[in-house]
Design a protein around this motif. Structure first.
Motif, PDB file in Angstrom:
ATOM      1  N   LYS B 124       0.839  -1.277   0.033  1.00 62.79           N
ATOM      2  CA  LYS B 124       0.083  -0.148  -0.053  1.00 62.79           C
ATOM      3  C   LYS B 124       0.913   1.444   0.213  1.00 62.79           C
ATOM      4  O   LYS B 124       0.588   2.349  -0.790  1.00 62.79           O
ATOM      5  CB  LYS B 124      -0.870   0.206   1.182  1.00 62.79           C
ATOM      6  CG  LYS B 124      -2.064  -1.153   1.062  1.00 62.79           C
ATOM      7  CD  LYS B 124      -3.232  -0.693   2.246  1.00 62.79           C
ATOM      8  CE  LYS B 124      -4.180  -1.796   2.269  1.00 62.79           C
ATOM      9  NZ  LYS B 124      -4.935  -1.858   3.428  1.00 62.79           N
ATOM     10  N   LEU B 127       2.267   1.782  -3.288  1.00 57.87           N
ATOM     11  CA  LEU B 127       1.417   2.122  -4.094  1.00 57.87           C
ATOM     12  C   LEU B 127       0.955   3.646  -3.976  1.00 57.87           C
ATOM     13  O   LEU B 127       0.685   4.314  -5.090  1.00 57.87           O
ATOM     14  CB  LEU B 127       0.003   1.494  -4.125  1.00 57.87           C
ATOM     15  CG  LEU B 127      -1.450   1.653  -4.958  1.00 57.87           C
ATOM     16  CD1 LEU B 127      -0.860   1.271  -6.426  1.00 57.87           C
ATOM     17  CD2 LEU B 127      -2.383   0.942  -4.450  1.00 57.87           C
ATOM     18  N   ASN B 145      -4.949   9.431 -19.586  1.00 56.45           N
ATOM     19  CA  ASN B 145      -5.969   8.232 -19.180  1.00 56.45           C
ATOM     20  C   ASN B 145      -6.184   8.153 -17.802  1.00 56.45           C
ATOM     21  O   ASN B 145      -5.324   7.867 -16.906  1.00 56.45           O
ATOM     22  CB  ASN B 145      -5.452   7.122 -19.772  1.00 56.45           C
ATOM     23  CG  ASN B 145      -6.089   6.734 -21.113  1.00 56.45           C
ATOM     24  OD1 ASN B 145      -7.087   7.102 -21.414  1.00 56.45           O
ATOM     25  ND2 ASN B 145      -5.266   5.691 -21.687  1.00 56.45           N
ATOM     26  N   ILE B 147      -6.609   5.897 -15.141  1.00 57.72           N
ATOM     27  CA  ILE B 147      -6.550   4.236 -15.024  1.00 57.72           C
ATOM     28  C   ILE B 147      -6.578   3.851 -13.484  1.00 57.72           C
ATOM     29  O   ILE B 147      -6.290   4.908 -12.616  1.00 57.72           O
ATOM     30  CB  ILE B 147      -5.285   3.613 -15.560  1.00 57.72           C
ATOM     31  CG1 ILE B 147      -4.107   4.289 -14.866  1.00 57.72           C
ATOM     32  CG2 ILE B 147      -5.167   3.831 -17.100  1.00 57.72           C
ATOM     33  CD1 ILE B 147      -2.675   3.715 -14.948  1.00 57.72           C
ATOM     34  N   ASP B 148      -6.638   2.631 -13.166  1.00 61.88           N
ATOM     35  CA  ASP B 148      -6.557   2.451 -11.799  1.00 61.88           C
ATOM     36  C   ASP B 148      -5.054   2.138 -11.743  1.00 61.88           C
ATOM     37  O   ASP B 148      -4.467   1.225 -12.104  1.00 61.88           O
ATOM     38  CB  ASP B 148      -7.451   1.038 -11.500  1.00 61.88           C
ATOM     39  CG  ASP B 148      -8.746   1.019 -11.466  1.00 61.88           C
ATOM     40  OD1 ASP B 148      -9.028   2.311 -10.985  1.00 61.88           O
ATOM     41  OD2 ASP B 148      -9.659   0.481 -11.709  1.00 61.88           O
ATOM     42  N   ALA B 150      -3.490   0.896  -9.157  1.00 63.26           N
ATOM     43  CA  ALA B 150      -3.529  -0.380  -8.505  1.00 63.26           C
ATOM     44  C   ALA B 150      -3.084  -1.357  -9.736  1.00 63.26           C
ATOM     45  O   ALA B 150      -2.390  -2.635  -9.106  1.00 63.26           O
ATOM     46  CB  ALA B 150      -4.759  -0.989  -7.976  1.00 63.26           C
ATOM     47  N   VAL B 151      -3.403  -1.422 -10.938  1.00 61.03           N
ATOM     48  CA  VAL B 151      -2.814  -2.431 -11.625  1.00 61.03           C
ATOM     49  C   VAL B 151      -1.414  -2.280 -12.229  1.00 61.03           C
ATOM     50  O   VAL B 151      -0.664  -3.252 -12.628  1.00 61.03           O
ATOM     51  CB  VAL B 151      -3.592  -2.515 -13.082  1.00 61.03           C
ATOM     52  CG1 VAL B 151      -5.278  -2.791 -12.786  1.00 61.03           C
ATOM     53  CG2 VAL B 151      -3.633  -1.396 -13.732  1.00 61.03           C
ATOM     54  N   SER B 154       1.086  -4.667 -10.623  1.00 66.22           N
ATOM     55  CA  SER B 154       0.601  -6.256 -11.219  1.00 66.22           C
ATOM     56  C   SER B 154       1.444  -6.113 -12.498  1.00 66.22           C
ATOM     57  O   SER B 154       1.995  -7.202 -12.584  1.00 66.22           O
ATOM     58  CB  SER B 154      -0.750  -6.316 -11.472  1.00 66.22           C
ATOM     59  OG  SER B 154      -1.377  -6.361 -10.155  1.00 66.22           O
ATOM     60  N   MET B 155       1.348  -5.174 -13.368  1.00 64.72           N
ATOM     61  CA  MET B 155       1.883  -5.201 -14.750  1.00 64.72           C
ATOM     62  C   MET B 155       3.538  -5.292 -14.426  1.00 64.72           C
ATOM     63  O   MET B 155       4.345  -6.268 -14.983  1.00 64.72           O
ATOM     64  CB  MET B 155       1.742  -3.932 -15.330  1.00 64.72           C
ATOM     65  CG  MET B 155       0.349  -3.923 -15.972  1.00 64.72           C
ATOM     66  SD  MET B 155       0.076  -2.529 -16.838  1.00 64.72           S
ATOM     67  CE  MET B 155       1.422  -2.385 -18.119  1.00 64.72           C
ATOM     68  N   SER B 197       5.120   0.177 -21.889  1.00 69.66           N
ATOM     69  CA  SER B 197       3.591  -0.270 -21.718  1.00 69.66           C
ATOM     70  C   SER B 197       2.888   0.439 -20.795  1.00 69.66           C
ATOM     71  O   SER B 197       1.659   0.587 -20.915  1.00 69.66           O
ATOM     72  CB  SER B 197       3.547  -1.976 -21.428  1.00 69.66           C
ATOM     73  OG  SER B 197       4.425  -2.114 -20.556  1.00 69.66           O
ATOM     74  N   LYS B 199       3.854   3.377 -19.673  1.00 70.75           N
ATOM     75  CA  LYS B 199       3.458   4.826 -20.242  1.00 70.75           C
ATOM     76  C   LYS B 199       2.422   4.865 -21.328  1.00 70.75           C
ATOM     77  O   LYS B 199       1.634   5.710 -21.208  1.00 70.75           O
ATOM     78  CB  LYS B 199       4.875   5.305 -20.873  1.00 70.75           C
ATOM     79  CG  LYS B 199       5.804   5.841 -19.710  1.00 70.75           C
ATOM     80  CD  LYS B 199       7.312   6.199 -20.263  1.00 70.75           C
ATOM     81  CE  LYS B 199       7.961   5.485 -21.097  1.00 70.75           C
ATOM     82  NZ  LYS B 199       9.425   5.877 -21.546  1.00 70.75           N
ATOM     83  N   GLY B 200       2.236   3.872 -22.171  1.00 71.19           N
ATOM     84  CA  GLY B 200       1.352   3.700 -23.208  1.00 71.19           C
ATOM     85  C   GLY B 200       0.114   3.803 -22.553  1.00 71.19           C
ATOM     86  O   GLY B 200      -0.965   4.355 -23.077  1.00 71.19           O
ATOM     87  N   LEU B 201      -0.001   3.213 -21.320  1.00 72.66           N
ATOM     88  CA  LEU B 201      -1.430   3.053 -20.766  1.00 72.66           C
ATOM     89  C   LEU B 201      -1.851   4.299 -20.195  1.00 72.66           C
ATOM     90  O   LEU B 201      -3.011   4.617 -19.997  1.00 72.66           O
ATOM     91  CB  LEU B 201      -1.030   2.060 -19.429  1.00 72.66           C
ATOM     92  CG  LEU B 201      -2.273   1.628 -18.616  1.00 72.66           C
ATOM     93  CD1 LEU B 201      -3.188   0.899 -19.448  1.00 72.66           C
ATOM     94  CD2 LEU B 201      -1.883   0.460 -17.461  1.00 72.66           C
ATOM     95  N   LEU B 203      -0.668   7.280 -21.183  1.00 74.06           N
ATOM     96  CA  LEU B 203      -0.558   8.372 -22.049  1.00 74.06           C
ATOM     97  C   LEU B 203      -1.730   8.598 -23.266  1.00 74.06           C
ATOM     98  O   LEU B 203      -2.203   9.511 -23.580  1.00 74.06           O
ATOM     99  CB  LEU B 203       0.781   8.677 -22.942  1.00 74.06           C
ATOM    100  CG  LEU B 203       1.895   8.729 -22.100  1.00 74.06           C
ATOM    101  CD1 LEU B 203       3.226   8.772 -22.796  1.00 74.06           C
ATOM    102  CD2 LEU B 203       1.841  10.431 -21.647  1.00 74.06           C
ATOM    103  N   THR B 205      -5.015   7.009 -25.511  1.00 76.00           N
ATOM    104  CA  THR B 205      -6.316   6.253 -25.537  1.00 76.00           C
ATOM    105  C   THR B 205      -6.544   5.844 -27.088  1.00 76.00           C
ATOM    106  O   THR B 205      -6.190   6.477 -28.021  1.00 76.00           O
ATOM    107  CB  THR B 205      -7.595   7.216 -25.312  1.00 76.00           C
ATOM    108  OG1 THR B 205      -7.151   8.230 -24.190  1.00 76.00           O
ATOM    109  CG2 THR B 205      -8.786   6.604 -25.020  1.00 76.00           C
TER     110      THR B 205
END
Lengths: 206, 206
Positions: B124, B127, B145, B147-148, B150-151, B154-155, B197, B199-201, B203, B205
């Motif tokens: 936590k 995070l 974007n 996004i959560d 929290a993932v 995981s990535m 990946s 950063k792609g997430l 930056l 859509t």
DNA sequence: GTTTAATTTAAACATTTGTTTAATTTTGCA
DNA sequence: TGCAAAATTAAACAAATGTTTAAATTAAAC
């Protein structure tokens, strides 16, 4: 290799226990009592505990084969194919989490690398399909980034498995109240995040 | 909690064996013979095998704490922070793979969820640092974007752990001839792919 | 140098492990 | 029905497990 109803019942229960407690952490008596059978039945039907593990892999893997070809053949854009591929991938894994957990823990442990060649072959086959989609995307000029396709399965499976293996923690953080909410998150948001990141990897240079 | 040299030696060896063979797959006699000590010494120094596992977690985790704050405080762009964060994250994990393997297999197995709260707390905290970077990026209008966050761990962890746990297979596919080549790939290409990946997430859509 | 504590040892311990045995029951078929 | 094969059982098996004991050795303190 075909198994009768009794064997399949044992396989199903052993699969759950192995996934939950590990192979070494599960005794044949654990399995027997959960399956309401005599301990000797495991040796009787499978020969040994080790061969029961083999049976699980053989039986469950044959029913889990990814049909990535059907995605490949669809008349959609490479980008959409990536989306469908990932959605399909995760759906398949999610409906066979126990098997994947066993594969990723037991097979990894250097003691049992017998089934490695077979698994490796399947992985290579799946990778070839992904490569085909990536190649197509490049040919069409949609994908801009030269990446190693080999890391894509790692991203999909790795991210997904880590997420579900930390289910409790994720539910806590994301404030998911019950299993239904968790399932819903995995099948929607998580899938979308993975799709987004893989596409980001292929589309953009930062 | 401080351990003497003898205890640390046992901890180091047990860590390797637990990571390689699993907790249940490793006997105290395994550990004792590898460490050239009498079996009784494990009980003498730690009380029990279970408490030895605890000792490993306590001792190794204290030396592994992520110093994400230093990344956060740097005078660089949010994008660069993401890069540095991921590079640092993976470097730390890679130099403590054995510990992470134990955490992700043994702690996951429902038998031992005692240390879960402590680990959960660290997660936590980490995070929160990531969230701060993401928030900053949004404030500056760089990240587009929602996004959560929290993932993201995981990535990073999921992708990385899957990759190194399938070392053999990856070396085969990527034609990496030896350990040096594998290490080099992980520390460079793999890190870059994960950075890209994430950063792609954030930056784009699609 | 003697005494006390800490360390190390080999042996024994009680369980649990996977597997086998031999007897019994159930099933399928003539 | 009778009978052979298959299935199931309880018991026993040896080996391996984590832990403890009590004696022996080493180290530290006085």
């Amino acid at each position: 290799m075909d198994f009768n109803d009794k064997q399949i019942e044992i396989i199903d229960i052993a699969e759950q226990l192995f996934a939950l407690q590990g192979y070494d952490g599960t005794s044949v008596r654990d399995i027997a009592s959960k399956a309401n059978i005599n301990v000797a039945m495991i040796s009787y039907y499978f020969g040994s505990k080790e061969k029961l593990l083999e049976a699980i892999l053989i039986y469950k893997m044959s029913g889990t084969k990814l049909e990535l070809k059907s995605v490949l053949d669809k008349n959609i854009s490479p980008l959409q194919k990536i989306d469908e591929l990932i959605a399909y991938y995760i759906k398949k894994i999610y409906s066979n989490v126990a098997l994947y957990q066993i594969m990723h823990t037991e097979i990894m442990h250097k003691k049992r690398e017998a089934h490695m060649p077979e698994i490796s072959k399947i992985k290579k086959q799946n990778l070839a399909y992904i490569q085909a989609i990536v190649d197509e995307g490049f040919l069409q000029g949609v994908f801009k980034n030269k990446i190693d396709t080999a890391v894509i399965p790692s991203m999909i499976i790795g991210t997904f498995m880590y997420f579900v293996n930390n289910k409790h923690h994720m539910m806590d953080i994301l404030q998911l109240q019950n299993d239904t909410a968790f399932n819903h998150y995995v099948e929607n948001q998580l899938v979308q995040h993975i799709q987004q990141s893989v596409k980001g990897l292929l589309l953009y240079t930062t």
